[in-house]
Design a protein around this motif. Structure first.
Motif, PDB file in Angstrom:
ATOM      1  N   UNK A 162      36.834  39.913 -19.888  1.00  0.00           N
ATOM      2  CA  UNK A 162      38.163  39.960 -20.492  1.00  0.00           C
ATOM      3  C   UNK A 162      39.122  40.800 -19.657  1.00  0.00           C
ATOM      4  N   UNK A 163      40.221  40.173 -19.225  1.00  0.00           N
ATOM      5  CA  UNK A 163      41.305  40.869 -18.519  1.00  0.00           C
ATOM      6  C   UNK A 163      40.780  41.598 -17.273  1.00  0.00           C
ATOM      7  N   UNK A 164      40.011  40.899 -16.470  1.00  0.00           N
ATOM      8  CA  UNK A 164      39.428  41.460 -15.252  1.00  0.00           C
ATOM      9  C   UNK A 164      39.964  40.768 -14.003  1.00  0.00           C
ATOM     10  N   UNK A 165      39.996  39.435 -14.001  1.00  0.00           N
ATOM     11  CA  UNK A 165      40.254  38.684 -12.777  1.00  0.00           C
ATOM     12  C   UNK A 165      41.629  38.987 -12.186  1.00  0.00           C
ATOM     13  N   UNK A 166      42.562  39.440 -12.995  1.00  0.00           N
ATOM     14  CA  UNK A 166      43.901  39.761 -12.481  1.00  0.00           C
ATOM     15  C   UNK A 166      43.931  41.061 -11.675  1.00  0.00           C
ATOM     16  N   UNK A 167      42.838  41.826 -11.720  1.00  0.00           N
ATOM     17  CA  UNK A 167      42.777  43.103 -11.000  1.00  0.00           C
ATOM     18  C   UNK A 167      42.086  42.994  -9.640  1.00  0.00           C
ATOM     19  N   UNK A 168      41.600  41.822  -9.261  1.00  0.00           N
ATOM     20  CA  UNK A 168      40.648  41.723  -8.150  1.00  0.00           C
ATOM     21  C   UNK A 168      41.276  41.208  -6.862  1.00  0.00           C
ATOM     22  N   UNK A 169      40.919  41.845  -5.741  1.00  0.00           N
ATOM     23  CA  UNK A 169      41.354  41.385  -4.429  1.00  0.00           C
ATOM     24  C   UNK A 169      40.613  40.122  -3.998  1.00  0.00           C
ATOM     25  N   UNK A 170      39.386  39.942  -4.448  1.00  0.00           N
ATOM     26  CA  UNK A 170      38.554  38.831  -4.002  1.00  0.00           C
ATOM     27  C   UNK A 170      38.083  38.025  -5.210  1.00  0.00           C
ATOM     28  N   UNK A 171      38.963  37.238  -5.823  1.00  0.00           N
ATOM     29  CA  UNK A 171      38.574  36.523  -7.043  1.00  0.00           C
ATOM     30  C   UNK A 171      37.484  35.485  -6.823  1.00  0.00           C
ATOM     31  N   UNK A 172      37.362  34.935  -5.621  1.00  0.00           N
ATOM     32  CA  UNK A 172      36.278  33.972  -5.377  1.00  0.00           C
ATOM     33  C   UNK A 172      34.911  34.647  -5.435  1.00  0.00           C
ATOM     34  N   UNK A 173      34.821  35.874  -4.941  1.00  0.00           N
ATOM     35  CA  UNK A 173      33.551  36.612  -5.063  1.00  0.00           C
ATOM     36  C   UNK A 173      33.227  36.866  -6.531  1.00  0.00           C
ATOM     37  N   UNK A 174      34.241  37.204  -7.303  1.00  0.00           N
ATOM     38  CA  UNK A 174      34.075  37.389  -8.749  1.00  0.00           C
ATOM     39  C   UNK A 174      33.569  36.116  -9.406  1.00  0.00           C
ATOM     40  N   UNK A 175      34.180  34.977  -9.065  1.00  0.00           N
ATOM     41  CA  UNK A 175      33.789  33.705  -9.674  1.00  0.00           C
ATOM     42  C   UNK A 175      32.347  33.356  -9.324  1.00  0.00           C
ATOM     43  N   UNK A 176      31.935  33.630  -8.090  1.00  0.00           N
ATOM     44  CA  UNK A 176      30.549  33.366  -7.692  1.00  0.00           C
ATOM     45  C   UNK A 176      29.581  34.249  -8.474  1.00  0.00           C
ATOM     46  N   UNK A 177      29.959  35.498  -8.685  1.00  0.00           N
ATOM     47  CA  UNK A 177      29.105  36.385  -9.475  1.00  0.00           C
ATOM     48  C   UNK A 177      29.021  35.909 -10.916  1.00  0.00           C
ATOM     49  N   UNK A 178      30.143  35.498 -11.466  1.00  0.00           N
ATOM     50  CA  UNK A 178      30.167  35.002 -12.845  1.00  0.00           C
ATOM     51  C   UNK A 178      29.185  33.849 -13.013  1.00  0.00           C
TER      52      UNK A 178
END
Length: 204
Positions: free
Chosen positions: A99-115
């Motif tokens: 919740x309300x995390x992806x807007x804070x990230x420099x590398x959203x693709x890395x976040x999506x892969x982790x998700x």
């Protein structure tokens, strides 16, 4: 990146985020293991546990995790981030929410892969982020609220501003389909946030 929490209680945005999360979690039909990616101060994780979910999670904020532990010393929340190898440490889950995390990230693709790595093959992901759309942006421009909304002076604040289209594209790149989108926290055209329900492409 760090977010300075003041205590372990719900913040203002949880007033509309938590009910939306609980509604979507109820629709899954089973209660099992859940992962809180960006658990903050642990207040959402505690609410999910009260509904029967067995929650693990991480957040880069040491203060947030300390407040979570103050409220529940046994809660399975840790300092960590979406850039870590979380699957090796925690395994996979029937529900992953963020919740309300992806807007804070420099590398959203890395976040999506982790998700997606944290999801069981038949698992569900629930992600929220502030909503941006034509009518909302127009109203903010006309009322002089663009500067306050885009939070340029907020240390560790929002650095990505997502639309339904761009967030859908991000998750499509890692093999996730958007099953449902809800706009929450005002009338849909002026919504504060949007919440997406996602599944792996071969399990939709």
């Amino acid at each position: 990146m760090s977010y300075e929490w003041l205590n372990g209680e719900h913040c203002d945005s949880h007033g509309y985020l938590l009910p939306a999360l609980l509604r979507e979690a109820d629709l899954i039909g089973v209660v099992g293991r859940a992962f809180d990616l960006g658990c903050g101060n642990g207040s959402i994780a505690r609410a999910m546990q009260a509904k029967g979910w067995k929650v693990s999670g991480v957040d880069p904020s040491l203060d947030g995790v300390m407040f979570a532990k103050d409220n529940d010393p046994y809660i399975d929340l840790h300092v960590g981030s979406a850039y870590d190898d979380l699957r090796t440490k925690f395994g996979t889950f029937h529900l992953v929410y963020s919740l309300e995390v992806v807007e804070h990230l420099y590398a959203p693709r890395d976040y999506a892969k982790t998700l997606v790595s944290l999801m069981q093959d038949d698992g569900v992901a629930i992600v929220s982020t502030p909503y941006h759309g034509y009518w909302k942006n127009l109203v903010m421009a006309l009322t002089g609220r663009m500067d306050s909304h885009f939070t340029a002076l907020w240390d560790d604040g929002h650095i990505k501003f997502w639309s339904i289209r761009t967030l859908t594209q991000l998750f499509a790149e890692v093999g996730l389909d958007v099953i449902r989108i809800n706009r929450i926290g005002r009338v849909p055209a002026l919504a504060k946030s949007m919440i997406l329900v996602l599944k792996k492409k071969n399990n939709t």
